[in-house]
Scaffold this motif. Structure first.
Motif, PDB file in Angstrom:
ATOM      1  N   PRO A 194      11.412  -0.566  10.611  1.00 29.45           N
ATOM      2  CA  PRO A 194      11.062  -0.145   9.244  1.00 29.45           C
ATOM      3  C   PRO A 194      10.879   1.360   9.061  1.00 29.45           C
ATOM      4  CG  PRO A 194       9.768  -2.048   9.893  1.00 29.45           C
ATOM      5  CD  PRO A 194      10.476  -1.582  11.129  1.00 29.45           C
ATOM      6  N   TYR A 231       6.138   2.037  12.119  1.00 28.13           N
ATOM      7  CA  TYR A 231       6.597   0.687  12.418  1.00 28.13           C
ATOM      8  C   TYR A 231       7.814   0.778  13.322  1.00 28.13           C
ATOM      9  CZ  TYR A 231       3.942  -0.481   8.140  1.00 28.13           C
ATOM     10  OH  TYR A 231       2.988  -0.653   7.174  1.00 28.13           O
ATOM     11  N   TRP A 248      10.504  -5.841  12.450  1.00 29.40           N
ATOM     12  CA  TRP A 248       9.747  -6.749  11.584  1.00 29.40           C
ATOM     13  C   TRP A 248      10.708  -7.767  10.985  1.00 29.40           C
ATOM     14  CZ3 TRP A 248       6.850  -2.797  13.111  1.00 29.40           C
ATOM     15  CH2 TRP A 248       5.460  -2.942  13.075  1.00 29.40           C
ATOM     16  N   TRP A 285      10.934  -9.966   8.232  1.00 29.18           N
ATOM     17  CA  TRP A 285      11.529 -10.033   6.882  1.00 29.18           C
ATOM     18  C   TRP A 285      12.116  -8.704   6.451  1.00 29.18           C
ATOM     19  CZ3 TRP A 285       8.560 -10.805   1.668  1.00 29.18           C
ATOM     20  CH2 TRP A 285       7.450  -9.983   1.580  1.00 29.18           C
ATOM     21  N   ASP A 286      11.638  -7.616   7.047  1.00 24.37           N
ATOM     22  CA  ASP A 286      12.315  -6.337   6.800  1.00 24.37           C
ATOM     23  C   ASP A 286      13.742  -6.419   7.337  1.00 24.37           C
ATOM     24  OD1 ASP A 286       9.369  -5.851   7.207  1.00 24.37           O
ATOM     25  OD2 ASP A 286       9.886  -3.812   6.603  1.00 24.37           O
ATOM     26  N   GLN A 297       6.906 -14.544   9.476  1.00 21.06           N
ATOM     27  CA  GLN A 297       6.928 -13.851   8.177  1.00 21.06           C
ATOM     28  C   GLN A 297       7.810 -14.684   7.244  1.00 21.06           C
ATOM     29  OE1 GLN A 297       8.038  -9.672   8.588  1.00 21.06           O
ATOM     30  NE2 GLN A 297       6.007  -9.030   7.932  1.00 21.06           N
ATOM     31  N   GLY A 341       3.627 -11.665   4.550  1.00 24.79           N
ATOM     32  CA  GLY A 341       4.207 -10.337   4.351  1.00 24.79           C
ATOM     33  C   GLY A 341       3.413  -9.536   3.327  1.00 24.79           C
ATOM     34  N   ASP A 350       0.261  -8.750   3.126  1.00 24.08           N
ATOM     35  CA  ASP A 350      -0.872  -8.822   4.046  1.00 24.08           C
ATOM     36  C   ASP A 350      -2.245  -8.819   3.399  1.00 24.08           C
ATOM     37  OD1 ASP A 350       1.407  -8.318   5.472  1.00 24.08           O
ATOM     38  OD2 ASP A 350       0.631  -6.597   6.551  1.00 24.08           O
ATOM     39  N   TYR A 359      -2.710  -1.571   0.095  1.00 26.28           N
ATOM     40  CA  TYR A 359      -1.665  -2.540   0.427  1.00 26.28           C
ATOM     41  C   TYR A 359      -1.734  -3.822  -0.384  1.00 26.28           C
ATOM     42  CZ  TYR A 359       1.122  -0.921   4.254  1.00 26.28           C
ATOM     43  OH  TYR A 359       2.077  -0.295   4.979  1.00 26.28           O
ATOM     44  N   TRP A 360      -0.696  -4.120  -1.105  1.00 25.85           N
ATOM     45  CA  TRP A 360      -0.520  -5.377  -1.836  1.00 25.85           C
ATOM     46  C   TRP A 360      -1.619  -5.660  -2.843  1.00 25.85           C
ATOM     47  CZ3 TRP A 360       4.295  -6.829  -1.421  1.00 25.85           C
ATOM     48  CH2 TRP A 360       4.987  -6.514  -0.267  1.00 25.85           C
ATOM     49  N   GLU A 363       7.512   3.647   1.196  1.00 31.19           N
ATOM     50  CA  GLU A 363       7.242   2.243   1.546  1.00 31.19           C
ATOM     51  C   GLU A 363       6.915   1.452   0.276  1.00 31.19           C
ATOM     52  OE1 GLU A 363       4.073   1.971   4.345  1.00 31.19           O
ATOM     53  OE2 GLU A 363       4.339  -0.184   4.661  1.00 31.19           O
ATOM     54  N   PHE A 392      11.718   5.097   4.425  1.00 28.38           N
ATOM     55  CA  PHE A 392      11.455   3.700   4.754  1.00 28.38           C
ATOM     56  C   PHE A 392      12.733   2.857   4.655  1.00 28.38           C
ATOM     57  CE2 PHE A 392       8.838  -0.174   4.596  1.00 28.38           C
ATOM     58  CZ  PHE A 392       7.978   0.164   5.625  1.00 28.38           C
ATOM     59  N   TRP A 443      13.371  -0.343   4.495  1.00 29.24           N
ATOM     60  CA  TRP A 443      13.405  -1.442   3.520  1.00 29.24           C
ATOM     61  C   TRP A 443      13.856  -0.954   2.151  1.00 29.24           C
ATOM     62  CZ3 TRP A 443       8.335  -4.819   3.185  1.00 29.24           C
ATOM     63  CH2 TRP A 443       8.676  -6.166   3.251  1.00 29.24           C
TER      64      TRP A 443
HETATM   65  C1  GLC Z   1       3.434  -4.083   6.259  1.00 28.82           C
HETATM   66  C2  GLC Z   1       3.810  -5.072   5.163  1.00 28.82           C
HETATM   67  C3  GLC Z   1       4.749  -6.133   5.704  1.00 28.82           C
HETATM   68  C4  GLC Z   1       5.987  -5.458   6.297  1.00 28.82           C
HETATM   69  C5  GLC Z   1       5.571  -4.398   7.328  1.00 28.82           C
HETATM   70  C6  GLC Z   1       6.750  -3.544   7.776  1.00 28.82           C
HETATM   71  O1  GLC Z   1       2.735  -4.696   7.277  1.00 28.82           O
HETATM   72  O2  GLC Z   1       2.660  -5.659   4.620  1.00 28.82           O
HETATM   73  O3  GLC Z   1       5.151  -7.010   4.698  1.00 28.82           O
HETATM   74  O4  GLC Z   1       6.820  -6.377   6.877  1.00 28.82           O
HETATM   75  O5  GLC Z   1       4.624  -3.524   6.760  1.00 28.82           O
HETATM   76  O6  GLC Z   1       7.387  -2.979   6.669  1.00 28.82           O
END
Ligand code: GLC
Length: 468
Positions: A34, A39, A43, A45-46, A115, A175, A177, A373-374, A421, A445, A447
């Protein structure tokens, strides 16, 4: 060069750069990560999203991401939410903390949680959008058994009740978090439940605060709970039959399950396209079952999709308004009578239709925090889910209009503020809050770059000059 072309070129560079070379069973693979700043592992789902864009640039890189994820698949079918890079030490909780070595395959160590299950989507996309049919067929032959095994794992261990909804056993599995969706259940885990050594480990080992701003990151109390859950599963020997029975945190919610429904639909369709129709029927039936179960989560009184906490001694219904409310679009599961309610909420400037939509919680919610975050910021990944999901509804003029506007806004946010991000839904970047920073979360980033490339290609945005 227009701003869009410039952004596209930058996106390609980021995708090319943010990677790692690994050797698995004597073969070399390129793994995307990522970000180079923090990171530096893979990861799940990324990576599944990166594949959609990598396919455009260099299909081998997309296949490598899938091979790398599948190489670490556990015997029971689980694919961890992080696949660790062997030479990377600066991350907590890193490989040594998870205690998953004995599950590891081919020397690939991963975490023991999942994830959102996007893999079938990506593999199906790679199959449908390959120029070299021979090569993709070989890839599918290699990858498909692992994808099927992964779905079998999710059904067997995460939906033992066969109710159509899989349970997640850690906020990180969603995801999203730190979403307010988890607050009520997490609050039932008291400080006195958490072993002293876990609290001490968090205190001395947490790395995210050194690099990111603490205003973005989860609070200490939540972090203690996150690590407590990992520690508990490690003590249960990563035996998912036991984990599901013992965990205080098991939630069946609309975000992960919308992806689960869509993933089964994609897997069923892929098998059918490969002439394995009978097998495909099973996954299509799971998709139908999950869509129905999602519809049943709708609570007419509060006009919200509820989430069910099914953890040991924690049975409760959660009613929390977050952008997960829109995920049933992605699963084609929005009921006729619910559609106007969701559209109204989505397009309300006081809730989700901010200047740079879509915030992770409504901007006027007491839970809204601009940078955490989120709990406020906009993530391009969740915009992508809604843009794609609205395809199912675009014979309705209002849905088509929202889709077009959201697509334009998502692309122009990235063009204006570059590849962060996540983004401040009101100003794009949070520089009014953090004067010393140029943006939110980590930069360059992968993603955000991947989603930019995917949207441009999939929605046929024409630039003045070809960029590839
Ligand atoms: C954070 C996000 C997660 C994502 C990761 C890498 O932990 O909450 O969804 O996969 O970053 O981007």
């Amino acid at each position: 060069m227009s701003r869009s072309e410039e952004t596209y070129r930058k996106a390609i560079k980021i995708l090319a750069k943010n990677s790692y070379i690994v050797t698995i069973q004597g073969k070399t693979y390129r793994r995307s990560i990522p970000s180079l700043d923090f990171y530096r592992h893979q990861w799940f789902w990324d990576s599944c999203t990166h594949m959609l864009a990598l396919n455009q640039i260099h299909p081998t890189w997309a296949y490598d991401d899938a091979y790398s994820l599948l190489a670490g698949q556990w015997k029971n079918g689980l694919i961890g939410h992080i696949t660790f890079n062997p030479d990377e030490e600066n991350y907590f909780p890193g490989p040594q903390f998870w205690g998953t070595e004995k599950e590891s395959q081919h020397g690939v160590i991963s975490t023991g949680i999942i994830q959102p299950p996007l893999l079938a989507m990506s593999v199906g996309y790679l199959y449908a959008h390959a120029k070299d049919r021979k090569r993709v067929e070989k890839f599918i032959e290699d990858a498909l058994p692992g994808v099927v095994k992964y779905h079998q794992y999710l059904k067997t261990y995460r939906d033992p009740e066969d109710c159509g909804l899989i349970s997640i056993v850690h906020p990180w599995e969603s995801g999203e978090d730190n979403s307010p969706l988890w607050d009520e259940v997490l609050a039932t885990i008291k400080m006195e439940d958490i072993p002293a050594e876990v609290i001490e480990t968090v205190k001395t080992s947490r790395k995210d605060l050194e690099l990111g701003s603490s205003q973005d990151r989860p609070q200490v109390i939540d972090y203690n709970r996150y690590i407590y859950l990992v520690d508990l599963y490690k003590k249960l020997d990563w035996d998912y039959t036991k984990i599901i029975q013992e965990t205080p945190f098991a939630v069946k919610e609309v975000h992960t399950n919308s992806i689960w429904a869509r993933a089964n639909e994609e897997l069923g369709n892929l098998l059918t396209a490969l002439g394995r129709e009978e097998e495909g029927k099973l996954y299509l039936s799971w998709a139908t079952q999950t869509r129905k179960a999602i519809q049943d989560l709708w609570d007419p009184e509060t006009q919200l999709y509820t989430a069910l906490s099914v953890g040991k001694g924690r049975e409760m219904t959660i009613r929390e308004d977050t952008l997960a409310q829109f995920m049933p679009f992605y699963a084609n599961a929005v009921r006729e009578d619910v559609l106007p309610v969701l559209l109204k909420k989505l397009t309300d400037p006081q809730q989700y239709w901010s200047v740079y939509p879509i915030p992770s919680v409504p901007i006027t919610s007491p839970k809204y925090e601009v940078a955490r975050y989120w709990r406020g910021p906009m993530w391009p990944i969740t915009n992508y889910f809604l843009i794609d999901g609205l395809n199912y509804y675009k014979d309705r003029a209002e849905c088509k209009k929202i889709q077009e506007e959201l697509l334009t806004k998502t692309l122009s946010t990235i063009e204006q503020f570059s590849f962060h991000e996540h983004y401040d839904p009101l100003t794009g970047i949070a520089d009014s809050y953090f004067k010393d920073r140029s943006g939110m979360g980590f930069q360059s980033f992968t993603w955000s770059a991947a989603i930019y490339i995917y949207l441009v290609n999939n929605y046929k945005i024409n630039f003045a000059e070809p960029v590839l």
